[in-house]
Each structure stands twice: as C-alpha cells, then as structure tokens.
Write an enzyme that holds these catalytic residues in place. Structure first.
Site, short mmCIF file in Angstrom:
data_model
loop_
_atom_site.label_atom_id
_atom_site.label_comp_id
_atom_site.label_asym_id
_atom_site.label_seq_id
_atom_site.Cartn_x
_atom_site.Cartn_y
_atom_site.Cartn_z
N LYS A 53 0.84 -1.20 0.00
CA LYS A 53 0.00 0.00 0.00
C LYS A 53 0.88 1.25 0.00
CE LYS A 53 -3.81 -2.38 2.20
NZ LYS A 53 -4.44 -2.84 3.42
N GLN A 97 -4.95 -1.74 9.67
CA GLN A 97 -4.75 -3.08 9.08
C GLN A 97 -5.31 -4.15 10.01
OE1 GLN A 97 -3.32 -3.49 5.94
NE2 GLN A 97 -3.97 -5.60 6.15
N ASP A 120 -11.63 2.41 3.57
CA ASP A 120 -11.91 0.98 3.44
C ASP A 120 -13.41 0.73 3.31
OD1 ASP A 120 -9.72 -0.71 3.32
OD2 ASP A 120 -9.40 -0.73 5.49
#
Ligand code: NAD
Length: 286
Positions: A53, A97, A120
């Site tokens: 990422k 995460q 997200d």
C-alpha cells in the site's frame, strides 16, 4: 482455455489516471492527498500488505503515513491516535490493518474512524449507505472486482452470480454490488447445502473463502467467468487462490490468476478512495 483477467494491467491504467488527478489537485488546490495506515503487531502477511500500500501511494503521488505499534498497545492508545488522525487535515484516508490483537475491539476501532476518512468503507455508516445505493466510498476488493469485470466488458446485468464467502469485507458487499448491477445473486457460505450444484448454475463465480484450490472444475459450468479472491500461502511458499486454477481455467471462459488478479485492484481502489476523500474534503471547505 480461459482468457486471463489481468489485474496488473487494469490497475496500471487506473493508477495512471489517479496519478494525473493527484498532480492536478496539487497544482490547482495545493493539496496532496494523504493516507494513514496503522499497523499493530508484527504479522508478516500484514507487513507485506502495508508495504504494498505504501509503495502504491508513492507511485501515484499520494502521501503515505505509516504508524506501527507493538503488539502490547492498549485499545485506548489506538483510539486516541485515530482521534488525532481524524482531525489532521493532511490525512484524507485512515486505514487500520486487520486483524488486530485480541485485546483490541475491531468494531470499536472501525467505528472510531471518521466516515469521511473511512477509505476501506468498513464504518457502519458507509456500509449502510452502500446498502441503499447512496455512497461515496465502496469497499476496495468488491469495487476492484467490479472495475475488472467492466474493463473486460463482462456483462453483469441479468446474469446468475454466485459469491462464495460472506465476510463483511468481501463476500457480503460483493453480493450487494452485483445486485446493484442487476445480477441475480446467490451468497453462499460454510453452511450452504448443495454448493456444487448452485455453483454449476453460475455465469459468474466469485470465491472469497481462504481455502486453497477449493473451487474445482466439476463445480463450474462451461464458459463461466471465475474471480478468485483467495490468497493462500502454501508450505513451499507459493501463493495460490481459492480456485484450482489449472483445471478450472480449462472450463471457464475468463479467470483471474493469483497473484496478479484481484489483489492489485484492491490496492488501486484504496488509492481511488483516498483521492476521492481529498476531493470531498476540499468541496466541504468551499
Ligand atoms: P473470511 O476469512 O473472513 O471468511 C471466510 C468465509 O468463507 C466465511 O464467510 C465462510 O462462511 C466461508 N467459507 C469457509 N469455508 C467454506 C466452505 N467450505 N464453503 C463455503 N464457504 C466457506 O473471508 P475474507 O476475509 O473475505 O477472506 C477470504 C479470502 O480472501 C482469504 O484468502 C483472504 O486472504 C482473501 N482476501 C484477498 C483480498 C485481495 O485483495 N485479493 C482481499 C481480502 C481478502
């Protein structure tokens, strides 16, 4: 033999557009979009995802802020950091995460991220907005899969689609997005009866269960489109998907490989969402 759906190529094309838009935003508004990624603990798979990422952000000119905490960090400390990032104008997107250690509630963490920075699209407000078709952000993996299907001109409307796996991050939102695109969707999971027969009726099968080579050729009808979300590391270090690629690709019309299929599209959608968050932030200040 099935045509390969190449997520790397599609990703590169979308990333080139994002790169241009990021430059434009910098030139016209003096804004560089920023993504903050929080990692707790030293899970090796998480470390790889986070590194990818970070590299992807740099590649398109998005600022990447990485925050690494040791395993023992308290939930309060993590929530305080999220509060700080929610108020930080340099940060347009916040991502924690997953998975998190057992002492930290994923639910409380997700709900603490400001919905405007939830790139997200895991926050219940954003999930609810997706359900009613009134959203800004779409979850990265399902939206990346829709982009892949569109890029390859795969008809979705009216098709029979089977999604295997009902996680909040892939299966459930995938079923919603395919429904929104007018597919007739069956969402299957570990308690589904007659899974093989259900799969054999599908024009499009999307597998997201985390079981190496689970989908076999006898579960797929001739000419189906097969999308493999799974990432499974074998003992010899090789990555394989949830689809038995060699035998299924002899029967399917189109198929995604692992790696190089869905994975790159997930990160590309994250970049897209971060750019969108920056644009929405600017619009909110005009
Ligand atoms: P998960 O691990 O949270 O849940 C697994 C789901 O699979 C459950 O809904 C369960 O009911 C279903 N399932 C398990 N065994 C089954 C069986 N035998 N038959 C039918 N259904 C079964 O799911 P997840 O977080 O969506 O992850 C799934 C896989 O996708 C993992 O391999 C993960 O690493 C991968 N993944 C990849 C990407 C990507 O970008 N490529 C993104 C997210 C997840």
């Amino acid at each position: 033999m099935a045509e390969i759906i190449n997520g790397k190529i599609v990703s590169e094309k979308i990333r080139a557009d994002i790169r241009c838009e990021v430059q434009k935003l910098k030139a016209t508004a003096g804004i560089i979009p920023g993504l903050a990624v929080i990692v707790v603990g030293g899970d090796p798979a998480s470390a790889v995802y986070v590194r990818n990422k970070h590299k992807a952000c740099l590649d398109v000119g998005i600022e990447s802020y990485q925050i690494q905490y040791p395993d023992g960090i308290s939930e309060e400390e993590l929530l305080r950091k999220i509060d700080e990032l929610n108020l930080d104008d340099r940060v347009n997107g916040i991502l924690v995460q997953l998975p998190l250690p057992d002492n930290i509630s994923e639910k409380r963490v997700i709900e603490r991220i400001s919905p405007e920075k939830d790139v997200d699209a895991f926050h219940p407000i954003n999930v609810g907005r997706i359900t009613v078709g009134n959203y800004d952000f779409l979850p990265c993996t399902p939206a990346g899969i829709i982009s892949l299907l569109d890029y390859y001109g795969i008809e979705i409307c009216g098709k029979r689609c089977v999604v295997i796996g009902r996680s909040n991050i892939v299966g459930k939102p995938m079923a919603l997005l395919m429904t929104e695109r007018n597919a007739t969707v069956t969402l299957c999971h570990s308690r589904t009866l007659n899974l093989d027969a259900i799969c054999r009726e599908a024009d499009i099968i999307i597998v997201a269960i985390g079981k190496a080579e689970f989908l076999r050729a006898d579960m797929v009808k001739d000419g189906a489109v097969v999308i493999d979300v799974g990432i499974n590391r074998m003992e010899n270090g090789k990555l394989v998907g949830d689809v038995a690629f060699d035998e299924v690709s002899a029967k399917a019309s189109m198929i995604t490989p692992v790696p190089g299929g869905v994975g790159p599209m997930t990160i590309t959608t994250l970049l897209k969402n971060t750019l969108l968050a920056a644009k929405l932030h600017i619009m909110g200040h005009i």
